[in-house]
Design an enzyme around this catalytic site. Structure first.
Site, PDB file in Angstrom:
ATOM      1  N   HIS A 127       0.839  -1.201   0.000  1.00  0.00           N
ATOM      2  CA  HIS A 127       0.000   0.000   0.000  1.00  0.00           C
ATOM      3  C   HIS A 127       0.872   1.249   0.000  1.00  0.00           C
ATOM      4  O   HIS A 127       2.028   1.196   0.424  1.00  0.00           O
ATOM      5  CB  HIS A 127      -0.852   0.048   1.274  1.00  0.00           C
ATOM      6  CG  HIS A 127      -1.977  -0.929   1.319  1.00  0.00           C
ATOM      7  ND1 HIS A 127      -2.182  -1.783   2.383  1.00  0.00           N
ATOM      8  CD2 HIS A 127      -2.987  -1.180   0.446  1.00  0.00           C
ATOM      9  CE1 HIS A 127      -3.267  -2.515   2.162  1.00  0.00           C
ATOM     10  NE2 HIS A 127      -3.773  -2.180   0.998  1.00  0.00           N
ATOM     11  N   CYS A 172      -2.521   0.490   9.704  1.00  0.00           N
ATOM     12  CA  CYS A 172      -3.543  -0.465   9.235  1.00  0.00           C
ATOM     13  C   CYS A 172      -4.547  -0.816  10.309  1.00  0.00           C
ATOM     14  O   CYS A 172      -5.673  -1.201  10.021  1.00  0.00           O
ATOM     15  CB  CYS A 172      -2.892  -1.775   8.803  1.00  0.00           C
ATOM     16  SG  CYS A 172      -1.364  -1.584   7.940  1.00  0.00           S
TER      17      CYS A 172
HETATM   18  C1  CIR Z   1      -3.555  -7.697   3.636  1.00  0.00           C
HETATM   19  O1  CIR Z   1      -2.707  -8.200   2.885  1.00  0.00           O
HETATM   20  O2  CIR Z   1      -4.573  -7.174   3.209  1.00  0.00           O
HETATM   21  C2  CIR Z   1      -3.317  -7.730   5.119  1.00  0.00           C
HETATM   22  N1  CIR Z   1      -2.640  -8.938   5.467  1.00  0.00           N
HETATM   23  C3  CIR Z   1      -2.510  -6.520   5.557  1.00  0.00           C
HETATM   24  C4  CIR Z   1      -3.215  -5.230   5.359  1.00  0.00           C
HETATM   25  C5  CIR Z   1      -2.400  -4.070   5.778  1.00  0.00           C
HETATM   26  N2  CIR Z   1      -3.152  -2.878   5.716  1.00  0.00           N
HETATM   27  C6  CIR Z   1      -2.647  -1.677   5.494  1.00  0.00           C
HETATM   28  O3  CIR Z   1      -1.476  -1.536   5.178  1.00  0.00           O
HETATM   29  N3  CIR Z   1      -3.483  -0.651   5.530  1.00  0.00           N
END
Ligand code: CIR
Length: 256
Positions: free
Chosen positions: A164, A251
């Site tokens: 991201h 996140c």
């Molecule tokens: C994913 O791959 O969607 C989750 N394991 C991690 C999400 C991380 N979110 C973020 O950076 N906003």
């Protein structure tokens, strides 16, 4: 200043979350819970009211609530995650968001557009959105159109190397920005005071500013020093179990 934060407790299914780094091993659920407790406590120390949602076992990544929406002072934009296993998480966030925003302040990203909140970085009234593996061009277009209705502005930043946008670049107010890897030389960010994150501390770029305090992940001394030298009070938190799933401090919450 932020008044509110929404978090969701991790479930036991966390161990089945999406990861690009299986070599780090599966997250330990009990430790993840303790780290989540400390995260909530730190946010409360920053003076925000924390809404804590129940775990959703059917969605292993659902503690990463940041991806489900973008909440601004004027509107809420419900995302449509690019990761198909995460689509339902945004839908399940709507009722909570309706406690803070009226129906005419809520916008929705719809297929074929995809967008995840981790790709959105707020700098005052302007929002950068990352064109990534999770957020597509149509998602960016819908997001920009929605924001502009409320007088916000938006620009698209393409990214190649990380999950991201905020995996690699984070604004911590007062024109200060933590930048790593592909973002260090980006034209888009040339006017900011850049705190350069070295390659071996790349994960540490994901810090969050909450009301003049910056929360920094544990184990990234160059990042921590850079943030302290920029004049911030710092809270350091261990996020080892979330790192195993490519998740970081931003996140784990929606801050608004
Ligand atoms: C994913 O791959 O969607 C989750 N394991 C991690 C999400 C991380 N979110 C973020 O950076 N906003």
């Amino acid at each position: 200043m932020f008044k509110n934060v929404i978090v969701r407790r991790p479930g036991r299914s966390l161990a089945e979350g999406i990861t690009s780094a299986p070599e780090l091993g599966k997250p330990d659920y009990e430790l993840a819970l303790r780290q989540h407790d400390a995260y909530i406590k730190a946010l409360e120390e920053c003076g925000v009211k924390v809404t804590v949602l129940e775990a959703l076992e059917e969605y292993p990544d659902s503690c990463f609530v940041e991806d489900t929406a973008v909440l601004t002072k004027r509107c809420a934009i419900i995302s449509n995650p690019g990761a198909s296993t995460r689509r339902g998480e945004s839908v399940l966030m709507i009722d909570t968001i309706k406690k803070f925003y009226s129906d005419d302040q809520i916008e929705y990203i719809t297929s074929p557009g995809t967008m995840e909140g981790g790709d959105v970085m707020m700098v005052g009234n302007h929002f950068y959105i990352g064109l990534s593996a999770r957020t597509n061009e149509e998602g960016c277009r819908q997001f920009k159109e929605a924001l502009e209705k409320y007088g916000h502005t938006c620009s698209v930043v393409s990214l190649e190397e990380v999950l991201h946008l905020k995996t690699g670049v984070n604004y911590i107010e007062n024109n200060n920005m933590l930048v790593s890897g592909e973002f260090i030389e980006k034209e888009d960010f040339k006017s900011f005071n850049k705190i350069i994150v070295p390659e071996n501390e790349a994960y540490g770029a994901n810090c969050i500013w909450v009301n003049d305090i910056v929360i920094v992940p544990e184990g990234y001394p160059t990042v921590e020093k850079g943030v302290r030298d920029a004049g911030y009070k710092v809270i350091v938190l261990d996020t080892s179990e979330y790192k195993k799933l490519d998740g970081g401090l931003s996140c784990l919450s929606l801050r608004f």
